[in-house]
Design a protein around this motif. Structure first.
Motif, PDB file in Angstrom:
ATOM      1  N   LYS B  78       0.957  -1.258   0.080  1.00 13.42           N
ATOM      2  CA  LYS B  78      -0.002   0.066   0.026  1.00 13.42           C
ATOM      3  C   LYS B  78       0.910   1.133   0.029  1.00 13.42           C
ATOM      4  O   LYS B  78       0.443   2.074  -0.728  1.00 13.42           O
ATOM      5  CB  LYS B  78      -0.810   0.023   1.311  1.00 13.42           C
ATOM      6  CG  LYS B  78      -2.173  -0.842   1.035  1.00 13.42           C
ATOM      7  CD  LYS B  78      -3.289  -0.066   1.254  1.00 13.42           C
ATOM      8  CE  LYS B  78      -4.513  -0.809   0.404  1.00 13.42           C
ATOM      9  NZ  LYS B  78      -5.553  -0.703   1.140  1.00 13.42           N
ATOM     10  N   TYR B  81       1.788   2.098  -3.331  1.00 13.62           N
ATOM     11  CA  TYR B  81       0.761   2.850  -4.327  1.00 13.62           C
ATOM     12  C   TYR B  81       0.549   4.202  -3.829  1.00 13.62           C
ATOM     13  O   TYR B  81      -0.042   5.045  -4.355  1.00 13.62           O
ATOM     14  CB  TYR B  81      -0.237   1.890  -4.356  1.00 13.62           C
ATOM     15  CG  TYR B  81      -0.199   0.664  -5.011  1.00 13.62           C
ATOM     16  CD1 TYR B  81       0.549   0.854  -6.371  1.00 13.62           C
ATOM     17  CD2 TYR B  81      -0.639  -0.653  -4.568  1.00 13.62           C
ATOM     18  CE1 TYR B  81       0.606  -0.422  -7.174  1.00 13.62           C
ATOM     19  CE2 TYR B  81      -0.523  -1.740  -5.422  1.00 13.62           C
ATOM     20  CZ  TYR B  81       0.061  -1.696  -6.691  1.00 13.62           C
ATOM     21  OH  TYR B  81       0.332  -2.828  -7.395  1.00 13.62           O
ATOM     22  N   GLN B  85       2.146   6.843  -8.559  1.00 13.28           N
ATOM     23  CA  GLN B  85       0.825   6.762  -9.093  1.00 13.28           C
ATOM     24  C   GLN B  85       1.001   6.708 -10.608  1.00 13.28           C
ATOM     25  O   GLN B  85       1.994   6.991 -11.186  1.00 13.28           O
ATOM     26  CB  GLN B  85      -0.080   7.677  -8.924  1.00 13.28           C
ATOM     27  CG  GLN B  85      -0.709   7.344  -7.322  1.00 13.28           C
ATOM     28  CD  GLN B  85      -1.727   6.252  -7.405  1.00 13.28           C
ATOM     29  OE1 GLN B  85      -2.716   6.452  -8.246  1.00 13.28           O
ATOM     30  NE2 GLN B  85      -1.687   5.742  -6.319  1.00 13.28           N
ATOM     31  N   ALA B 106     -13.497   9.437  -4.254  1.00 14.20           N
ATOM     32  CA  ALA B 106     -13.903   8.726  -2.832  1.00 14.20           C
ATOM     33  C   ALA B 106     -13.440   7.489  -2.732  1.00 14.20           C
ATOM     34  O   ALA B 106     -12.563   7.200  -1.695  1.00 14.20           O
ATOM     35  CB  ALA B 106     -15.331   8.862  -2.621  1.00 14.20           C
ATOM     36  N   GLU B 107     -13.513   6.531  -3.685  1.00 15.92           N
ATOM     37  CA  GLU B 107     -12.930   5.201  -3.353  1.00 15.92           C
ATOM     38  C   GLU B 107     -11.549   5.220  -3.355  1.00 15.92           C
ATOM     39  O   GLU B 107     -10.737   4.477  -2.292  1.00 15.92           O
ATOM     40  CB  GLU B 107     -13.312   4.161  -4.314  1.00 15.92           C
ATOM     41  CG  GLU B 107     -12.730   2.909  -4.180  1.00 15.92           C
ATOM     42  CD  GLU B 107     -13.470   1.721  -5.086  1.00 15.92           C
ATOM     43  OE1 GLU B 107     -13.987   2.203  -6.096  1.00 15.92           O
ATOM     44  OE2 GLU B 107     -13.562   0.775  -4.718  1.00 15.92           O
ATOM     45  N   THR B 108     -10.758   6.015  -3.997  1.00 16.98           N
ATOM     46  CA  THR B 108      -9.286   6.124  -4.143  1.00 16.98           C
ATOM     47  C   THR B 108      -8.843   6.657  -2.620  1.00 16.98           C
ATOM     48  O   THR B 108      -7.809   6.234  -1.907  1.00 16.98           O
ATOM     49  CB  THR B 108      -8.713   7.041  -5.081  1.00 16.98           C
ATOM     50  OG1 THR B 108      -9.065   6.586  -6.517  1.00 16.98           O
ATOM     51  CG2 THR B 108      -7.377   7.071  -5.061  1.00 16.98           C
ATOM     52  N   LYS B 110     -10.504   6.442   0.140  1.00 20.15           N
ATOM     53  CA  LYS B 110     -10.894   5.406   1.089  1.00 20.15           C
ATOM     54  C   LYS B 110      -9.631   4.238   1.248  1.00 20.15           C
ATOM     55  O   LYS B 110      -9.373   4.018   2.234  1.00 20.15           O
ATOM     56  CB  LYS B 110     -12.153   5.104   0.760  1.00 20.15           C
ATOM     57  CG  LYS B 110     -12.723   4.114   2.136  1.00 20.15           C
ATOM     58  CD  LYS B 110     -14.011   3.532   1.407  1.00 20.15           C
ATOM     59  CE  LYS B 110     -14.126   2.398   2.470  1.00 20.15           C
ATOM     60  NZ  LYS B 110     -15.063   1.231   1.808  1.00 20.15           N
ATOM     61  N   LEU B 111      -9.226   4.110   0.014  1.00 16.88           N
ATOM     62  CA  LEU B 111      -8.333   2.963  -0.050  1.00 16.88           C
ATOM     63  C   LEU B 111      -7.150   3.317   0.384  1.00 16.88           C
ATOM     64  O   LEU B 111      -6.241   2.544   0.949  1.00 16.88           O
ATOM     65  CB  LEU B 111      -8.099   2.355  -1.479  1.00 16.88           C
ATOM     66  CG  LEU B 111      -9.139   1.665  -2.107  1.00 16.88           C
ATOM     67  CD1 LEU B 111      -9.096   1.442  -3.473  1.00 16.88           C
ATOM     68  CD2 LEU B 111      -9.066   0.139  -1.529  1.00 16.88           C
ATOM     69  N   HIS B 112      -6.849   4.718   0.536  1.00 17.71           N
ATOM     70  CA  HIS B 112      -5.494   5.035   0.980  1.00 17.71           C
ATOM     71  C   HIS B 112      -5.748   5.487   2.459  1.00 17.71           C
ATOM     72  O   HIS B 112      -4.663   6.158   3.040  1.00 17.71           O
ATOM     73  CB  HIS B 112      -4.902   6.149   0.135  1.00 17.71           C
ATOM     74  CG  HIS B 112      -4.384   5.499  -0.973  1.00 17.71           C
ATOM     75  ND1 HIS B 112      -3.092   4.847  -1.328  1.00 17.71           N
ATOM     76  CD2 HIS B 112      -4.831   5.481  -2.281  1.00 17.71           C
ATOM     77  CE1 HIS B 112      -3.101   4.506  -2.548  1.00 17.71           C
ATOM     78  NE2 HIS B 112      -4.011   4.910  -2.986  1.00 17.71           N
ATOM     79  N   ILE B 121     -12.121  16.102  -2.086  1.00 18.58           N
ATOM     80  CA  ILE B 121     -12.537  15.697  -3.571  1.00 18.58           C
ATOM     81  C   ILE B 121     -12.593  17.222  -4.267  1.00 18.58           C
ATOM     82  O   ILE B 121     -12.176  17.138  -5.313  1.00 18.58           O
ATOM     83  CB  ILE B 121     -13.668  14.936  -3.413  1.00 18.58           C
ATOM     84  CG1 ILE B 121     -13.745  13.449  -3.178  1.00 18.58           C
ATOM     85  CG2 ILE B 121     -14.396  15.030  -4.893  1.00 18.58           C
ATOM     86  CD1 ILE B 121     -14.840  12.687  -3.180  1.00 18.58           C
ATOM     87  N   ARG B 154      -7.182  11.534  -9.848  1.00 19.96           N
ATOM     88  CA  ARG B 154      -7.003  10.093  -9.112  1.00 19.96           C
ATOM     89  C   ARG B 154      -5.675   9.968  -8.434  1.00 19.96           C
ATOM     90  O   ARG B 154      -5.447   9.395  -7.600  1.00 19.96           O
ATOM     91  CB  ARG B 154      -7.709   9.095  -9.974  1.00 19.96           C
ATOM     92  CG  ARG B 154      -7.560   7.837  -9.293  1.00 19.96           C
ATOM     93  CD  ARG B 154      -8.181   6.682 -10.344  1.00 19.96           C
ATOM     94  NE  ARG B 154      -7.695   6.809 -11.641  1.00 19.96           N
ATOM     95  CZ  ARG B 154      -8.424   5.955 -12.675  1.00 19.96           C
ATOM     96  NH1 ARG B 154      -9.556   5.386 -12.545  1.00 19.96           N
ATOM     97  NH2 ARG B 154      -7.909   6.098 -13.860  1.00 19.96           N
TER      98      ARG B 154
END
Lengths: 310, 258
Positions: B78, B81, B85, B106-108, B110-112, B121, B154
Motif C-alpha cells: 500500500k 501505491y 501513481q 472517494a474510493e481512491t 478511502k483505499l489510502h 475531492i 485520481r
C-alpha cells in the motif's frame, strides 16, 4: 393552475436531465431516469412490462379477483365450456373454476420466477466472475464443472434432481436453478475476461484494491446488466421448465393450481374439452412472451456497450 | 538522491517459443523532483517499463528501486501505491463507465485511508482545473480532456511523490493536449512531483522533461539531456533518425523558444 404544474414538471425534468448533477442521489436518479426514457420509447418492451405488472397485481390480489375458490369441487358442474354460467373460462374435470385456478396459479408462477431469478444468476455471477478474474487452475476447475452442467439437457437434468430430491414445487425450483446457472456463469466469465485487463481495473489495482473489492465493486456492476437481460429472456424457459416438471407430475402436486400441472390434468380431455388445457397454456404463453419483450427492451437500456459508445 | 532506479531491467511476456522480450537490459535513474522522458516508436517497450514498476507486467528480472528501496515480484505494498501513481494513456478506457467522478475519487481516498473526503475531492477537482459541477458526472458526460483531468486527480489523490505518465495526451485532441501538458507542468511545480513520462512525441517530451532515454526494440540506445536533443546532438544513428523524422515539430519548438 395548469401553468404552475407544467413549470413544476419542467423543473423536475430539467433537474433530472442536467449534465452537472449536484449530489450523488441526483446523479443516480438522473441515470435511472435516462434509462427509463430509453425504455419507454420501446412500445414492445412497455407492453411486456404492463403484462408483468398485471401478473404482479393478479398475484397480490388473487383472493379479491378470483370469482370462486380454486379448490372447490362440484362434480355436477364438471367440464363446463368457457363462458358458461358463472365460469368465464369454464371448469375442469373436478368442476373447479379454471379462471380462479389460473389467478391463484400466478402466485406459484411468480414464486418460481422470483426464486430462480434470485438463485441462478447470483450463483452464475459468483462462479463466472471468480473464474474469470482469478484465472489459472481455479478458472479451469470452475469452468469444467460449468461445462458438465451445460452438457446435460436442462429438463433431463432437472428431472434427475427432482427424482433424487423428491417431487414438489420447492424441489422443482431448486432443480431448475441448479440447471439454469451455467449459462450465467459463462456470460459473467466472458464479460469479466474483457473487463479484467482494462485500464480502469488496472487503475483501481494501483490504488491497492484487493480482488474481492475489484470483483464486487468494479466487475459486478458491469456484468449485472447483461445478466439481467439474460434472466428476463430465460424466464420464459424457466416457466416452461416448471410447467414441464408439473406436467410430468414432478413439480407442483395436485390440487395445486400450478399452470403446468393444470395442462397435465387437462390432457386427458384435450380432444373433447380443449379449454381445460388451453387456458393455462395461454397464461404461460402470455407471461413468457411478456418476459421476452421486457428482456429485449432491457437489453437496449442496460447494455453498457450500446450506451457508452456515443 | 535518485527517486527511481532501473538496472539491467528485462521484461518479457509469454514462455518458451512464444516468449517476447519487451524490455532488454534497461538501465537509468530518475533523480528526485526530475522529469524523465522515455521516447521511442510503438512497441519499443516504453510503457512496459512503467507497467513492470507498478506490478502490471509480471515477468521481469534486474533491479528496480523506489527511493533506494528495491521492489520485488509483482505485488506492491500500500505504501508503494501511495507513493507511486500512474496516469494511463487512454482516458476513455481508464475510468469506470458506471462510476461518477465523485465515486472514483472517494474510493481512491478511502483505499489510502485518507479522511476528510468531501473537502479533499473538491480540492482535487480544483487542482486539476475542474469545478465542483463536474463532481457527480459520469465519464460519458465528460470530454476526453476532462476525463484525463479526472484520471490525473485520481493519481494525485494519495499525494504521491512519483507519477508515471503513460502517453497522457496521445489520445487527446491537439488543442486539449497543450492544456493537459501545462496542467501537468503546473502540478509538478506545486506538489514537487517526480515524473517518469512515456511518449512517442518528441515535442511533448521536450516541453515536459529534462532528460530523455531513447528506446528501440526494447533497448535503451541513448540517454541524453533535452538541450542536446534540441541541438540534435545525438550519438546513436537511431536517435538521429528519430529526431530527423520529427524535425517539423522540434524545429518549430526551437524557433518558438529562440
Amino acid at each position: 393552475m395548469s401553468d404552475i404544474s407544467t413549470t413544476e414538471t419542467v423543473g423536475w425534468r430539467a433537474w433530472l436531465m442536467t449534465d452537472a448533477p449536484g449530489s450523488r442521489t441526483q446523479a443516480r436518479l438522473a441515470s435511472l431516469y435516462n434509462g427509463w426514457l430509453s425504455f419507454r420509447s420501446n412500445p414492445m418492451a412497455m407492453a411486456g412490462l404492463v403484462i408483468l405488472l398485471g401478473l404482479l397485481f393478479t398475484a397480490a390480489f388473487a383472493p379479491l379477483l378470483a370469482p370462486h375458490d380454486p379448490f372447490y369441487q362440484t362434480l355436477a358442474n364438471r367440464l363446463q365450456p368457457p363462458l358458461s354460467d358463472g365460469h368465464l373460462l369454464g371448469t375442469d374435470s373436478l368442476g373447479r373454476d379454471i379462471l380462479s385456478r389460473i389467478i391463484y396459479g400466478s402466485r406459484i408462477t411468480l414464486q418460481i420466477v422470483f426464486l430462480v431469478a434470485v438463485i441462478a444468476p447470483v450463483a452464475g455471477l459468483l462462479v463466472g466472475t471468480i473464474a474469470g478474474y482469478t484465472g489459472g487452475w481455479l478458472d479451469v476447475i470452475l469452468m469444467r464443472i460449468t461445462d458438465i452442467f451445460l452438457a446435460f439437457p436442462r429438463l433431463v437434468l432437472a428431472l434427475a434432481f427432482v427424482a433424487a430430491l423428491g417431487a414438489g414445487i420447492g424441489n422443482a425450483i431448486l432443480a431448475i436453478s441448479l440447471t439454469a446457472w451455467p449459462p450465467y456463469a459463462r456470460i459473467a466469465r466472458a464479460e469479466t475476461l474483457t473487463i479484467r485487463n482494462s485500464d480502469y481495473i488496472s487503475a483501481i489495482r494501483l490504488q491497492g484494491a484487493g480482488p474481492l473489492r475489484i470483483i464486487t465493486k468494479h466487475i459486478w456492476p458491469l456484468c449485472i446488466s447483461s445478466l439481467i437481460v439474460r434472466v428476463t429472456l430465460d424466464m420464459a424457459g424457466v416457466i416452461l421448465a416448471a410447467a414441464g416438471l408439473g406436467f410430468l407430475g414432478l413439480g407442483a402436486q395436485p390440487p395445486s393450481p400450478e399452470w403446468g400441472a393444470m395442462i397435465s390434468e387437462g390432457r386427458k380431455f384435450i380432444l373433447d374439452h380443449w379449454w381445460v388445457a388451453t387456458m393455462p397454456g395461454l397464461a404461460i404463453f402470455t407471461v413468457s412472451l411478456a418476459f421476452n419483450l421486457l428482456g429485449d427492451g432491457l437489453r437496449d437500456v442496460l447494455d453498457p456497450k450500446s450506451g457508452e459508445g456515443s | 538522491m535518485s527517486r527511481l532506479e532501473f538496472e539491467g531491467l528485462n521484461v518479457w511476456f509469454g514462455d518458451g517459443p512464444d516468449r517476447v522480450d519487451a524490455v532488454k537490459g534497461a538501465t537509468f535513474e530518475v533523480p528526485s523532483g526530475a522529469s524523465f522522458g522515455l521516447v521511442g516508436e510503438s512497441g519499443s517497450g516504453k510503457s512496459t517499463i512503467l507497467r513492470a514498476l507498478v506490478g502490471l507486467a509480471r515477468h521481469w528480472s534486474g533491479r528496480m528501486a523506489v527511493a533506494e528501496a528495491p521492489v520485488t515480484g509483482f505485488k506492491r505494498s500500500k505504501a508503494f501505491y501511495k507513493d507511486v501513481q500512474m496516469v494511463f494513456q487512454d482516458p476513455y478506457a481508464s475510468l469506470h463507465p458506471r462510476q461518477t467522478v465523485d465515486a472514483v475519487l472517494a474510493e481512491t481516498l478511502k483505499l489510502h485511508g485518507i479522511g476528510d473526503v468531501e473537502n479533499r475531492i473538491e480540492q482535487l477537482l480544483l487542482d486539476v482545473g475542474l469545478g465542483p459541477k463536474f463532481r457527480f458526472r459520469y465519464p460519458h458526460q465528460l470530454s476526453g480532456g476532462q476525463r484525463q483531468r479526472v484520471a490525473i486527480a485520481r493519481a494525485l489523490a494519495p499525494e504521491p511523490s512519483v507519477i508515471l505518465l503513460d502517453e497522457p495526451t496521445s489520445a487527446l485532441d491537439v488543442s486539449v493536449q497543450a492544456e493537459v501538458l501545462n496542467l501537468l507542468v503546473d502540478l509538478r511545480k506545486a506538489h514537487q512531483l517526480t515524473y517518469l513520462m512515456v511518449s512517442h512525441d518528441l515535442a511533448v517530451v521536450g516541453h515536459m522533461c529534462e532528460r530523455i532515454a531513447v528506446m528501440q526494440a526494447g533497448e535503451i540506445v541513448e540517454i541524453m539531456s533535452v538541450e542536446d536533443m534540441r541541438e540534435m546532438k545525438a550519438a546513436h544513428p537511431y536517435t538521429r533518425q528519430l529526431l530527423q523524422a520529427s524535425l517539423g515539430y522540434v524545429g518549430e519548438e526551437m524557433h518558438g523558444g529562440a
